[in-house]
Write an enzyme that holds these catalytic residues in place. Structure first.
Site, PDB file in Angstrom:
ATOM      1  N   ASN A  10       0.868  -1.175   0.000  1.00  0.00           N
ATOM      2  CA  ASN A  10       0.000   0.000   0.000  1.00  0.00           C
ATOM      3  C   ASN A  10       0.906   1.227   0.000  1.00  0.00           C
ATOM      4  O   ASN A  10       1.487   1.569   1.021  1.00  0.00           O
ATOM      5  CB  ASN A  10      -0.892  -0.023   1.253  1.00  0.00           C
ATOM      6  CG  ASN A  10      -1.724   1.235   1.393  1.00  0.00           C
ATOM      7  OD1 ASN A  10      -1.776   2.074   0.486  1.00  0.00           O
ATOM      8  ND2 ASN A  10      -2.396   1.376   2.523  1.00  0.00           N
ATOM      9  N   LYS A  12       0.091   4.224  -0.220  1.00  0.00           N
ATOM     10  CA  LYS A  12      -0.557   5.401   0.384  1.00  0.00           C
ATOM     11  C   LYS A  12      -0.338   6.614  -0.536  1.00  0.00           C
ATOM     12  O   LYS A  12      -0.277   6.458  -1.737  1.00  0.00           O
ATOM     13  CB  LYS A  12      -0.043   5.615   1.811  1.00  0.00           C
ATOM     14  CG  LYS A  12      -0.183   4.320   2.649  1.00  0.00           C
ATOM     15  CD  LYS A  12       0.046   4.505   4.116  1.00  0.00           C
ATOM     16  CE  LYS A  12      -0.129   3.155   4.819  1.00  0.00           C
ATOM     17  NZ  LYS A  12       0.024   3.233   6.265  1.00  0.00           N
ATOM     18  N   HIS A  95      -9.414   1.234   4.876  1.00  0.00           N
ATOM     19  CA  HIS A  95      -8.151   1.396   5.609  1.00  0.00           C
ATOM     20  C   HIS A  95      -8.386   2.307   6.816  1.00  0.00           C
ATOM     21  O   HIS A  95      -9.177   3.241   6.738  1.00  0.00           O
ATOM     22  CB  HIS A  95      -7.087   1.977   4.687  1.00  0.00           C
ATOM     23  CG  HIS A  95      -5.721   1.917   5.274  1.00  0.00           C
ATOM     24  ND1 HIS A  95      -5.288   2.816   6.210  1.00  0.00           N
ATOM     25  CD2 HIS A  95      -4.704   1.029   5.095  1.00  0.00           C
ATOM     26  CE1 HIS A  95      -4.048   2.493   6.578  1.00  0.00           C
ATOM     27  NE2 HIS A  95      -3.672   1.414   5.912  1.00  0.00           N
ATOM     28  N   GLU A  97      -6.760   4.651   7.991  1.00  0.00           N
ATOM     29  CA  GLU A  97      -6.537   6.085   7.725  1.00  0.00           C
ATOM     30  C   GLU A  97      -7.776   6.703   7.099  1.00  0.00           C
ATOM     31  O   GLU A  97      -8.119   7.860   7.372  1.00  0.00           O
ATOM     32  CB  GLU A  97      -5.297   6.251   6.819  1.00  0.00           C
ATOM     33  CG  GLU A  97      -4.011   5.967   7.598  1.00  0.00           C
ATOM     34  CD  GLU A  97      -2.862   5.446   6.758  1.00  0.00           C
ATOM     35  OE1 GLU A  97      -2.913   5.529   5.503  1.00  0.00           O
ATOM     36  OE2 GLU A  97      -1.892   4.933   7.355  1.00  0.00           O
ATOM     37  N   GLU A 167      -5.230  -4.945  10.455  1.00  0.00           N
ATOM     38  CA  GLU A 167      -4.213  -3.918  10.674  1.00  0.00           C
ATOM     39  C   GLU A 167      -4.511  -3.173  11.968  1.00  0.00           C
ATOM     40  O   GLU A 167      -5.278  -2.203  11.966  1.00  0.00           O
ATOM     41  CB  GLU A 167      -4.202  -2.911   9.517  1.00  0.00           C
ATOM     42  CG  GLU A 167      -3.871  -3.505   8.172  1.00  0.00           C
ATOM     43  CD  GLU A 167      -3.289  -2.460   7.224  1.00  0.00           C
ATOM     44  OE1 GLU A 167      -2.280  -2.772   6.585  1.00  0.00           O
ATOM     45  OE2 GLU A 167      -3.819  -1.331   7.152  1.00  0.00           O
ATOM     46  N   GLY A 173       2.766   2.159  10.878  1.00  0.00           N
ATOM     47  CA  GLY A 173       3.742   3.238  10.777  1.00  0.00           C
ATOM     48  C   GLY A 173       4.469   3.548  12.075  1.00  0.00           C
ATOM     49  O   GLY A 173       5.114   4.588  12.190  1.00  0.00           O
ATOM     50  N   SER A 214       3.620  -2.220  10.293  1.00  0.00           N
ATOM     51  CA  SER A 214       5.061  -2.332  10.530  1.00  0.00           C
ATOM     52  C   SER A 214       5.639  -3.688  10.133  1.00  0.00           C
ATOM     53  O   SER A 214       6.510  -4.225  10.824  1.00  0.00           O
ATOM     54  CB  SER A 214       5.387  -1.991  11.988  1.00  0.00           C
ATOM     55  OG  SER A 214       5.032  -0.642  12.268  1.00  0.00           O
TER      56      SER A 214
HETATM   57  P1  13P Z   1       3.179   0.323   7.647  1.00  0.00           P
HETATM   58  O1  13P Z   1       3.674  -0.955   7.015  1.00  0.00           O
HETATM   59  O2  13P Z   1       3.913   1.532   7.159  1.00  0.00           O
HETATM   60  O3  13P Z   1       3.088   0.199   9.123  1.00  0.00           O
HETATM   61  O4  13P Z   1       1.676   0.543   7.120  1.00  0.00           O
HETATM   62  C1  13P Z   1       0.783  -0.512   7.175  1.00  0.00           C
HETATM   63  C2  13P Z   1      -0.424  -0.152   6.406  1.00  0.00           C
HETATM   64  O5  13P Z   1      -1.182   0.718   6.805  1.00  0.00           O
HETATM   65  C3  13P Z   1      -0.690  -0.867   5.163  1.00  0.00           C
HETATM   66  O6  13P Z   1      -1.964  -0.613   4.691  1.00  0.00           O
END
Ligand code: 13P
Length: 252
Positions: A10, A12, A95, A97, A167, A173, A214
């Protein structure tokens, strides 16, 4: 039950057109002979066109990061499932976010999952608890609700096309991944039993549940070795060839 592993990146809101092209030109030679795992890359919408060209005739599949549930119309700034099917096979839905910053709810997630399936896209539906919910011992409750509501009214046949990504928000992150045991416990003891209950043993056992939060080359192999972790949804580490390729290879 053998489930084919999947590693999805992803991206983002990262990488412009040229960076997308260059990163894929770097990744393709490293990944082109890998056939034992589903490899998915999800760039921003504007990068999908160039990604289609760069990944043609390679095992790398593409995904979008969002979609709207309507087919067309006066929805400024939105992208319909029918527009995406020409560009990609997968779509990330719900997601954390988007839930936290863009007002997505279990209801909108469910609409999007249904619209994606209707159009022939394979949804990667994200679920996961926040740090506060985790600390309050609400993980199972929150994740169960998200799975049930997100997949509401789907037939068993439709469910076979859905991928779940667990997740935990506190792991995204932060560099603080869930432990392999801890993540697997949610996959095996919370999510999978609901899938079996909703869609039957065969379908529930066959659906893939990815872990995200992560994931790195250092922890991927141990995570992916767990009984019910069927691959990963990778954020930060999917933006560099070396780390993404290493994570894909850890899914062997
Ligand atoms: P990270 O791997 O940067 O922690 O992000 C995970 C994520 O949100 C994947 O959709």
């Amino acid at each position: 039950m053998i489930r084919r592993k999947m590693v999805a990146g992803n991206w983002k809101m990262n990488k412009n057109l040229y960076e997308t092209r260059d990163l894929l030109r770097e990744m393709v030679p490293e990944l082109k002979d890998i056939t034992y795992v589903d490899i998915v890359v999800c760039p921003p919408f504007v990068g999908l066109g160039v990604a289609v060209r760069e990944t043609a005739d390679t095992p790398i599949q593409l995904g979008a990061q969002n979609l709207h549930w309507e087919a067309s119309g006066a929805y400024t700034g939105e992208t319909s499932p029918a527009m995406l099917v020409d560009l990609c096979r997968y779509v990330i839905i719900g997601h954390s976010e988007r839930r936290a910053m863009f007002g997505e709810t279990d209801v909108s997630v469910n609409k999007k999952v249904k619209a994606a399936l209707q159009a022939g896209l394979l949804p990667i539906m994200c679920v996961g608890e926040t740090l506060e919910e985790n600390k309050a011992g609400l993980t199972a409750e929150v994740v169960s609700r998200m799975v049930r509501e997100g997949l509401k009214d789907l037939t068993a046949l439709q469910a076979t096309d859905v991928i779940i990504a667990y997740e935990p928000v506190w792991a995204i992150g932060t560099g603080l991944a869930a432990t392999p045991d801890g993540a697997n416990a949610v996959h095996r003891d919370v999510i999978r039993p609901i899938l079996r209950e909703m869609f039957g043993q065969l379908v529930g056992n066959g659906m893939r549940i990815l872990y995200g939060g992560s994931v790195t080359p250092a922890n991927a192999a141990e995570l992916f070795a767990q009984s019910d972790i069927d691959g990963g949804l990778v954020g930060g580490a999917s933006l560099k060839t070396e780390s993404f390729v290493a994570i894909v290879k850890a899914a062997l």
